[in-house]
Design a protein around this motif. Structure first.
Motif, PDB file in Angstrom:
ATOM      1  N   LEU A 135       0.838  -1.195   0.000  1.00 63.26           N
ATOM      2  CA  LEU A 135       0.000   0.000   0.000  1.00 63.26           C
ATOM      3  C   LEU A 135       0.877   1.251   0.000  1.00 63.26           C
ATOM      4  CD1 LEU A 135      -2.735   1.398   0.203  1.00 63.26           C
ATOM      5  CD2 LEU A 135      -2.684   1.016   2.682  1.00 63.26           C
ATOM      6  N   PHE A 136       2.022   1.161   0.654  1.00 60.50           N
ATOM      7  CA  PHE A 136       2.948   2.297   0.679  1.00 60.50           C
ATOM      8  C   PHE A 136       3.425   2.611  -0.738  1.00 60.50           C
ATOM      9  CE2 PHE A 136       5.838   5.327   2.114  1.00 60.50           C
ATOM     10  CZ  PHE A 136       5.826   5.422   3.485  1.00 60.50           C
ATOM     11  N   ASP A 137       3.739   1.567  -1.518  1.00 59.05           N
ATOM     12  CA  ASP A 137       4.158   1.776  -2.917  1.00 59.05           C
ATOM     13  C   ASP A 137       3.095   2.553  -3.684  1.00 59.05           C
ATOM     14  OD1 ASP A 137       6.539   0.366  -2.606  1.00 59.05           O
ATOM     15  OD2 ASP A 137       5.547  -1.542  -2.963  1.00 59.05           O
ATOM     16  N   PHE A 138       1.843   2.130  -3.519  1.00 62.85           N
ATOM     17  CA  PHE A 138       0.744   2.762  -4.250  1.00 62.85           C
ATOM     18  C   PHE A 138       0.577   4.223  -3.837  1.00 62.85           C
ATOM     19  CE2 PHE A 138      -3.804   3.850  -4.653  1.00 62.85           C
ATOM     20  CZ  PHE A 138      -3.940   3.687  -6.021  1.00 62.85           C
ATOM     21  N   ILE A 139       0.709   4.496  -2.540  1.00 64.23           N
ATOM     22  CA  ILE A 139       0.557   5.873  -2.044  1.00 64.23           C
ATOM     23  C   ILE A 139       1.636   6.775  -2.632  1.00 64.23           C
ATOM     24  CG2 ILE A 139       0.767   7.320   0.024  1.00 64.23           C
ATOM     25  CD1 ILE A 139      -0.552   4.955   1.572  1.00 64.23           C
ATOM     26  N   VAL A 140       2.880   6.315  -2.607  1.00 65.32           N
ATOM     27  CA  VAL A 140       3.985   7.124  -3.132  1.00 65.32           C
ATOM     28  C   VAL A 140       3.838   7.312  -4.642  1.00 65.32           C
ATOM     29  CG1 VAL A 140       6.486   7.289  -3.407  1.00 65.32           C
ATOM     30  CG2 VAL A 140       5.528   6.366  -1.288  1.00 65.32           C
ATOM     31  N   GLU A 141       3.473   6.250  -5.352  1.00 60.40           N
ATOM     32  CA  GLU A 141       3.287   6.350  -6.807  1.00 60.40           C
ATOM     33  C   GLU A 141       2.159   7.317  -7.157  1.00 60.40           C
ATOM     34  OE1 GLU A 141       2.657   2.320  -7.906  1.00 60.40           O
ATOM     35  OE2 GLU A 141       4.721   1.711  -7.499  1.00 60.40           O
ATOM     36  N   THR A 142       1.091   7.292  -6.360  1.00 59.49           N
ATOM     37  CA  THR A 142      -0.020   8.230  -6.587  1.00 59.49           C
ATOM     38  C   THR A 142       0.427   9.664  -6.364  1.00 59.49           C
ATOM     39  OG1 THR A 142      -1.610   6.553  -5.853  1.00 59.49           O
ATOM     40  CG2 THR A 142      -2.368   8.830  -5.892  1.00 59.49           C
ATOM     41  N   ALA A 143       1.225   9.870  -5.311  1.00 61.85           N
ATOM     42  CA  ALA A 143       1.739  11.210  -5.026  1.00 61.85           C
ATOM     43  C   ALA A 143       2.661  11.687  -6.148  1.00 61.85           C
ATOM     44  CB  ALA A 143       2.481  11.215  -3.692  1.00 61.85           C
ATOM     45  N   THR A 268      13.316   7.265  -3.834  1.00 59.26           N
ATOM     46  CA  THR A 268      14.610   6.923  -4.435  1.00 59.26           C
ATOM     47  C   THR A 268      14.500   5.692  -5.323  1.00 59.26           C
ATOM     48  OG1 THR A 268      15.750   7.828  -2.490  1.00 59.26           O
ATOM     49  CG2 THR A 268      17.018   6.369  -3.918  1.00 59.26           C
ATOM     50  N   GLU A 269      13.754   4.695  -4.855  1.00 59.26           N
ATOM     51  CA  GLU A 269      13.565   3.472  -5.649  1.00 59.26           C
ATOM     52  C   GLU A 269      12.830   3.770  -6.953  1.00 59.26           C
ATOM     53  OE1 GLU A 269      11.535   0.748  -3.126  1.00 59.26           O
ATOM     54  OE2 GLU A 269      13.222   0.488  -1.738  1.00 59.26           O
ATOM     55  N   ILE A 270      11.803   4.617  -6.878  1.00 59.31           N
ATOM     56  CA  ILE A 270      11.047   4.980  -8.084  1.00 59.31           C
ATOM     57  C   ILE A 270      11.936   5.753  -9.054  1.00 59.31           C
ATOM     58  CG2 ILE A 270       9.163   6.445  -8.938  1.00 59.31           C
ATOM     59  CD1 ILE A 270       7.589   5.697  -6.433  1.00 59.31           C
ATOM     60  N   LYS A 275      14.847   5.912 -14.130  1.00 63.69           N
ATOM     61  CA  LYS A 275      16.105   6.149 -14.824  1.00 63.69           C
ATOM     62  C   LYS A 275      16.518   4.911 -15.615  1.00 63.69           C
ATOM     63  CE  LYS A 275      20.799   7.815 -13.999  1.00 63.69           C
ATOM     64  NZ  LYS A 275      21.779   8.253 -12.970  1.00 63.69           N
ATOM     65  N   SER A 276      16.336   3.734 -14.997  1.00 63.23           N
ATOM     66  CA  SER A 276      16.680   2.480 -15.660  1.00 63.23           C
ATOM     67  C   SER A 276      15.788   2.235 -16.868  1.00 63.23           C
ATOM     68  CB  SER A 276      16.561   1.323 -14.663  1.00 63.23           C
ATOM     69  OG  SER A 276      16.811   0.090 -15.278  1.00 63.23           O
ATOM     70  N   ASN A 277      14.472   2.479 -16.707  1.00 58.54           N
ATOM     71  CA  ASN A 277      13.533   2.295 -17.816  1.00 58.54           C
ATOM     72  C   ASN A 277      13.803   3.273 -18.954  1.00 58.54           C
ATOM     73  OD1 ASN A 277      12.257   0.241 -16.448  1.00 58.54           O
ATOM     74  ND2 ASN A 277      10.685   1.566 -15.558  1.00 58.54           N
ATOM     75  N   HIS A 278      14.172   4.517 -18.576  1.00 56.46           N
ATOM     76  CA  HIS A 278      14.479   5.533 -19.581  1.00 56.46           C
ATOM     77  C   HIS A 278      15.714   5.117 -20.392  1.00 56.46           C
ATOM     78  CE1 HIS A 278      14.724   9.419 -21.481  1.00 56.46           C
ATOM     79  NE2 HIS A 278      15.955   9.610 -21.013  1.00 56.46           N
ATOM     80  N   LYS A 279      16.721   4.593 -19.701  1.00 57.48           N
ATOM     81  CA  LYS A 279      17.941   4.149 -20.372  1.00 57.48           C
ATOM     82  C   LYS A 279      17.637   2.980 -21.306  1.00 57.48           C
ATOM     83  CE  LYS A 279      22.686   2.748 -19.345  1.00 57.48           C
ATOM     84  NZ  LYS A 279      23.663   2.439 -18.266  1.00 57.48           N
ATOM     85  N   LEU A 280      16.763   2.067 -20.866  1.00 59.75           N
ATOM     86  CA  LEU A 280      16.380   0.935 -21.690  1.00 59.75           C
ATOM     87  C   LEU A 280      15.651   1.388 -22.951  1.00 59.75           C
ATOM     88  CD1 LEU A 280      16.301  -2.152 -21.927  1.00 59.75           C
ATOM     89  CD2 LEU A 280      14.148  -2.127 -20.647  1.00 59.75           C
ATOM     90  N   SER A 281      14.775   2.399 -22.806  1.00 60.19           N
ATOM     91  CA  SER A 281      14.044   2.929 -23.952  1.00 60.19           C
ATOM     92  C   SER A 281      14.986   3.545 -24.967  1.00 60.19           C
ATOM     93  CB  SER A 281      13.016   3.968 -23.487  1.00 60.19           C
ATOM     94  OG  SER A 281      12.080   3.391 -22.604  1.00 60.19           O
TER      95      SER A 281
END
Length: 330
Positions: A135-143, A268-270, A275-281
């Motif tokens: 739930l913490f992941d979802f809250i931070v991602e929503t923010a 920080t994890e997000i 950054k990793s996904n952007h580099k992959l793209s």
């Protein structure tokens, strides 16, 4: 030449009353005492030696004692003010409440108007059905997605770590101790002044100056600041609607610290993931050439089939190229 630790050791080493009387008797009888015994006997000849040593020790420690209390009061008061004034933190709490109400819609705990602060530390324990997200992941991602202006609320709560171990009861006890020791020094000073056997007034002069410059007005200001800190504690308790007897202010600050640290960690994890996904793209859009070193080489992720040409094919290719150049010249 004295320091507080030496004085405390000296007080512990002083002989008992019966030992003092024995040393005095030996010296009066003309017995030559060894250096240690003579030193102790000379010390014990000083009028009210133990109380006076305690006074000197307190004089040496006074400034540090007062400074430590002032710092504790100031930090605790500032930390409370930060918690009360941090609107970003309050909006994050409203976001958590809204998400919780959506999750609990249709149940008896849905439509809540508030939640208890200790719940902040349990958000990370509530996991999705596949057990991969919390739930913490979802809250931070929503923010991050919808309320980016709230992400760095932790920067406004920078004094919590310093204040978390500050206890009102310890500050109150320390102020009472300082006040009591000042009374003790004043009383001892009067006794030494009244003694006809005291000829050296050094102790009297120094302690009189100490009492004059460190009077009870300073303690009154400390007490006033302490009550202001207590009022700040009560404001925090009223704001978040908890009972200070059941949920200590230190526990409140610890829970908020845990929450803000976990929030920053998730951010920080997000950021690393993005950054990793952007580099992959970028790699997919602009793959780097790996060269063609073998018969079947790979260039820009395309496989190219290379074949060897016969001498006739080479001669024909060269002849075609030469004829094209002549035609172009004409």
């Amino acid at each position: 030449m004295l320091n507080a630790n030496f004085i405390m050791g000296l007080i512990k080493c002083l002989p008992r009353e019966d030992q003092i009387n024995q040393l005095r008797k030996l010296r009066n009888d003309g017995v030559t005492l060894i250096d240690v015994e003579d030193f102790l006997a000379s010390l014990c000849d000083i009028y009210r030696i133990v109380p006076r040593l305690h006074c000197i020790k307190f004089l040496m420690e006074f400034n540090d004692m007062v400074k430590n209390v002032e710092v504790d009061i100031e930090v605790a008061t500032i930390a409370c003010d930060e918690v009360l004034s941090c609107s970003r933190f309050h909006k994050i709490l409203r976001l958590i409440l809204s998400i919780g109400n959506i999750m609990n819609a249709g149940t008896k705990i849905g439509g809540a108007v508030a939640f208890e602060l200790p719940a902040l530390t349990t958000l990370i324990d509530t996991k999705s059905a596949d057990n991969k997200r919390t739930l913490f992941d979802f809250i931070v991602e929503t923010a991050v997605e919808k309320y980016p202006d709230l992400l760095y609320f932790a920067d406004e709560l920078c004094h919590l770590h310093e204040a978390v171990d500050t206890k009102f009861s310890n500050i109150e006890e320390t102020i009472k101790k300082i006040e009591g020791l000042l009374h003790f020094v004043g009383s001892e000073l009067e006794k030494v002044k009244a003694s006809p056997s005291v000829h050296d007034t050094t102790f009297i002069d120094i302690m009189s100056d100490f009492i004059t410059h460190h009077n009870f007005d300073n303690i009154g200001q400390l007490t006033k600041n302490m009550h202001h800190m207590r009022e700040s504690y009560m404001k925090v308790a009223m704001f978040f609607a908890f009972d200070m007897n059941k949920y200590k202010i230190s526990e409140c600050l610890k829970d908020i610290i845990t929450f803000k640290n976990t929030f920053k960690q998730k951010l920080t994890e997000i950021a690393k993931s993005c950054k990793s996904n952007h580099k992959l793209s970028i790699q997919k859009l602009h793959p780097e050439s790996s060269g063609c070193k073998t018969t079947n080489g790979t260039c820009r992720s395309f496989t190219i089939k290379l074949t060897r040409m016969t001498e006739e094919e080479i001669a024909f290719a060269i002849g075609s190229k030469t004829s094209r150049k002549r035609k172009h010249a004409d």
